[in-house]
Scaffold this active site. Structure first.
Site, PDB file in Angstrom:
ATOM      1  NE  ARG A 256      15.729  10.364  36.960  1.00  0.00           N
ATOM      2  CZ  ARG A 256      15.891  10.935  38.130  1.00  0.00           C
ATOM      3  NH1 ARG A 256      15.266  12.094  38.388  1.00  0.00           N
ATOM      4  NH2 ARG A 256      16.636  10.384  39.068  1.00  0.00           N
ATOM      5  CD  GLU A 284      18.463  16.536  33.433  1.00  0.00           C
ATOM      6  OE1 GLU A 284      17.761  17.503  33.774  1.00  0.00           O
ATOM      7  OE2 GLU A 284      18.477  15.454  34.056  1.00  0.00           O
ATOM      8  CG  HIS A 303      18.260  17.960  37.487  1.00  0.00           C
ATOM      9  ND1 HIS A 303      18.317  16.833  36.702  1.00  0.00           N
ATOM     10  CD2 HIS A 303      17.790  17.538  38.696  1.00  0.00           C
ATOM     11  CE1 HIS A 303      17.911  15.785  37.400  1.00  0.00           C
ATOM     12  NE2 HIS A 303      17.584  16.192  38.608  1.00  0.00           N
TER      13      HIS A 303
END
Length: 345
Positions: A256, A284, A303
């Protein structure tokens, strides 16, 4: 989407409902998995929904199992009241924190997760990145492209490779962290782990050794993050810890973005002291004017470490395995432990 795949409905099965986006469903369920699903449960039409409107809530009265995924609305008290027979939620994603509310735990509904299945591609992505960065492949590729000189003096400015005997530090001994440690066994790295909840015995069994995070940061040639985002882990890699990393080190983040002090990371990369491969960021998605896009030594991937394309079939298999166990009256694997939610992503 294969909602119309024929299945055996000659005898009664428990009823189930898929609650997820159409795209997610299409990724997860091919023909073989639709057939397996329909052999286990009855699915009224439409078999998949992505909202809990009044019509869907009325259907929940007879539903025993929900199969969920990315794009599933929160399973709140309204859903629970509408589903008196519900006894299992089979989640095809990883974390269920934002999906399942306290009301579900209080009623004893079994919840499973595909986090173990999703850990496989994340660990494989991490391994590939570690091997490429340890060999300094991206730096050599960029130098070759800019000079068009295969053996020029520009090579002298690149830090030595650490492919044999280098130190890889894993921040977090999660599902992914443990798998990365095991995948690194054949490659001659010294693998160290920092995790306040891991035991030296478990870490040793995975081929690594447990040390303190403040010792791991200056020791490691490559640092890879595999810790959950919790209040206690926000900015876990702060300016002090990033500043302690050795010159030429590489930071990899597939966990993360909020675990890293982004400004401190950018500053260190601009000085040419550090490289970073970031599959996750904070925030994000990144705004188009984020300085991360232009920071030297920073590689951004959108991602993609987790399950994509055919890899997502593993997630469906995980949910179907859990569903089959419940339908047959046995205990499924990968049941989410409510007591451990505070330590997981």
């Amino acid at each position: 989407m294969a909602d119309d795949v024929d299945g055996d409905t000659s005898h009664a099965h428990p009823k189930a409902l898929l609650v997820m986006s159409e795209r997610t469903c299409g990724d997860l369920f091919d023909g073989a998995r639709w057939r397996r699903l329909r052999a286990l449960v009855d699915l009224d039409e439409p078999a998949r929904v992505d909202v809990f409107d009044d019509e869907v809530l009325a259907r929940l009265d007879s539903v025993e199992f929900l199969i969920t995924g990315w794009g599933t609305p929160v399973l709140d008290s309204t859903v629970l009241r509408a589903a008196p027979r519900l006894r299992g939620v089979l989640h095809t994603g990883g974390s269920v924190k934002s999906l399942v509310t306290e009301h579900f735990w209080d009623r004893g509904i079994i919840v499973t997760s595909a986090a173990e299945a999703n850990a496989i591609p994340v660990a494989e992505f991490t391994l590939a990145t570690i091997l490429m960065e340890a060999k300094r492949v991206p730096v050599y590729a960029a130098g070759y492209a800019s000079t068009r000189d295969v053996a020029g003096s520009w090579r002298d400015d690149i830090a030595p490779s650490v492919t044999f005997g280098g130190v890889v530090g894993l921040v977090g001994f999660s599902r992914v962290g443990r798998r990365v440690a095991e995948l690194l066994r054949p490659f001659g790295f010294d693998v160290v782990v920092a995790d306040p909840y891991a035991t030296p015995e478990d870490v040793h069994a995975a081929g690594a050794r447990l040390i303190d995070l403040d010792d791991l940061m200056p020791l490691s040639d490559i640092v890879s993050i595999h810790a959950p985002e919790l209040p206690s882990t926000l900015n876990l890699l702060n300016a002090r810890r990033i500043g302690a990393m050795r010159p030429g080190a590489v930071l990899i983040n597939t966990a993360r973005g909020a675990l890293v002090d982004t400004e401190a990371l950018i500053e260190r990369c601009r000085l040419g002291r550090l490289r970073a491969v970031l599959d996750v960021t904070d925030p994000e998605p990144l705004p188009a004017d984020s300085p991360l896009f232009d920071a030297p030594g920073v590689v951004l991937t959108p991602h993609i470490a987790g399950a994509m394309h055919r890899e997502t079939l593993r997630l469906a298999d995980s949910a179907l395995d859990g569903l089959e166990a419940l339908v047959r009256g046995s205990a499924p694997r990968h049941v989410v432990d409510r007591s451990l939610l505070g330590l997981s992503a």
